[in-house]
Design an enzyme around this catalytic site. Structure first.
Site, PDB file in Angstrom:
ATOM      1  N   ARG A   1      -9.520  -5.969  21.944  1.00 39.37           N
ATOM      2  CA  ARG A   1      -8.353  -6.831  21.771  1.00 39.37           C
ATOM      3  C   ARG A   1      -7.214  -6.359  22.673  1.00 39.37           C
ATOM      4  NH1 ARG A   1      -7.670  -6.370  15.302  1.00 39.37           N
ATOM      5  NH2 ARG A   1      -7.380  -4.208  15.999  1.00 39.37           N
TER       6      ARG A   1
ATOM      7  N   TYR B   1       5.004  -6.817  17.147  1.00 44.95           N
ATOM      8  CA  TYR B   1       5.158  -5.917  15.998  1.00 44.95           C
ATOM      9  C   TYR B   1       5.898  -4.649  16.424  1.00 44.95           C
ATOM     10  CZ  TYR B   1       3.674  -3.092  11.953  1.00 44.95           C
ATOM     11  OH  TYR B   1       3.645  -2.303  10.833  1.00 44.95           O
TER      12      TYR B   1
ATOM     13  N   SER C   1       6.627   2.363  13.384  1.00 43.86           N
ATOM     14  CA  SER C   1       5.201   2.435  13.726  1.00 43.86           C
ATOM     15  C   SER C   1       4.969   3.378  14.893  1.00 43.86           C
ATOM     16  CB  SER C   1       4.676   1.038  14.079  1.00 43.86           C
ATOM     17  OG  SER C   1       3.381   1.109  14.633  1.00 43.86           O
TER      18      SER C   1
ATOM     19  N   PHE D   1       0.819  -1.220   0.000  1.00 46.63           N
ATOM     20  CA  PHE D   1       0.000   0.000   0.000  1.00 46.63           C
ATOM     21  C   PHE D   1       0.854   1.272   0.000  1.00 46.63           C
ATOM     22  CE2 PHE D   1      -1.729   2.876   3.486  1.00 46.63           C
ATOM     23  CZ  PHE D   1      -2.327   3.768   2.610  1.00 46.63           C
TER      24      PHE D   1
END
Length: 339
Positions: A291, A166, A141, A36
């Site tokens: 979550r 991550y 991130s 993307f």
């Protein structure tokens, strides 16, 4: 699923400006070029840099149909240094986008995630050093490296306490870049990116809520929301992110780590409200239990990027979402709604 190509897409609410000074002299290699962010970045780089090498899974299949002049496309894995290494010779900048995991699935197998992301990236850095690459620009991130206890908006100086594998991998790669610079003088810039969205975000890997919501809305399916919709995120339009990447490639100031986001928090419910306003109709919402990988609030302080690179996000969420919706409507066939 095949990724639709759109060589004629040139008009967006906030197309990147003219190339920063010096970019036209550079040879650039992009890893993860068929993803993307990669597709949008490649389209911005192709007319602006001296030479562009696109590398990644399905790179030739996805990028060659775009017909970008002077662009070399090579399909391969980042860890295949025998294939990637020779392409690095003569390259001035490597923009490293490739990643094999998402914030959710990285926790499924911690060892495999570290092998496929951290160790593979270390091999890439070593190959960059051997080839004489001048700088690595790494997309980290901003949504996961700081963790749930960070001050909001969060500056780059905040502690990094990720709660997902991550985020741990992103922090580790940042730290290894620092080591490579200290020991071997490999220059770098890190962009801690918030939640990017825009055209080509198919969200087939469970990452990219705006792309996922648009796909479901066009298919007549309910929007799935984890928690009560009060989770706050910072959303940055892809053209704003692309502009930041171009600037990071040529930046010559003292800073090396920059937050890249809108600097504004938006709840999941507000994202849904905005999509309803853009579509002009109500959407069904399906709420699930929250979550454990999701921090309650993530908003970035991007003052350093403005101060040193002259960058800030300028695309309002409604405008960026409208452009994304137009792209999906023209180029993506939505899946059938379940019975």
């Amino acid at each position: 699923m095949s990724i639709p190509t759109d060589p004629l897409r040139t008009c967006t609410p906030n197309s990147p400006p003219d190339a920063p000074a010096g970019l036209g002299e550079l040879s650039v290699l992009v890893t993860g070029a068929a993803g993307f962010i990669g597709i949008n970045l490649v389209k911005a780089l192709a007319p602006r840099c001296r030479r562009l090498i696109c590398y990644g899974r399905r790179a030739q299949e996805i990028l060659s149909p775009l017909g970008l002049p002077g662009t070399e496309c090579h399909t391969g894995e980042t860890g295949d240094i025998d294939r990637l290494g020779p392409l690095l010779h003569g390259v001035d900048r490597v923009i490293h986008l490739a990643s094999s995991s998402t914030p959710v699935n990285a926790d499924w197998d911690l060892v495999t995630d570290a092998e496929q992301n951290v160790l593979t990236t270390l091999k890439l850095f070593r190959a960059c050093l051997a080839a004489g690459v001048g700088r690595v620009v790494f997309v980290s991130s901003g949504g996961t490296v700081y963790g749930p206890g960070a001050v909001v908006p969060t500056p780059e100086s905040a502690p990094t306490d990720p709660i997902t594998a991550y985020g741990v991998a992103k922090v580790a790669i940042e730290k290894y870049l620092h080591v490579f610079r200290h020991l071997h003088h490999l220059d770098y810039r890190v962009l801690r990116v918030a939640n990017p969205y825009g055209p080509y975000q198919l969200a087939t890997k469970g990452q990219g809520i705006i792309g996922a919501f648009i796909r479901k809305a066009l298919a007549g399916q309910p929007l799935e929301i984890w928690g009560d919709g009060s989770t706050v995120r910072d959303y940055v339009y892809i053209d704003d992110l692309t502009d930041a990447l171009l600037r990071a490639a040529v930046h010559d100031g003292p800073g090396r780590v920059f937050n890249v986001g809108s600097g504004r928090g938006t709840t999941i419910n507000e994202v849904t409200d905005t999509l309803e306003a853009v579509l002009g109709r109500r959407l069904e919402r399906l709420y699930h239990p929250p979550r454990p990988v999701d921090v309650p609030v993530s908003v970035l302080d991007c003052a350093a990027a403005w101060r040193e690179m002259g960058w800030r996000a300028t695309t309002p969420l409604a405008d960026g979402m409208a452009d994304t919706l137009r792209w999906f409507t023209r180029h993506v066939t939505p899946p059938r709604a379940s019975a």
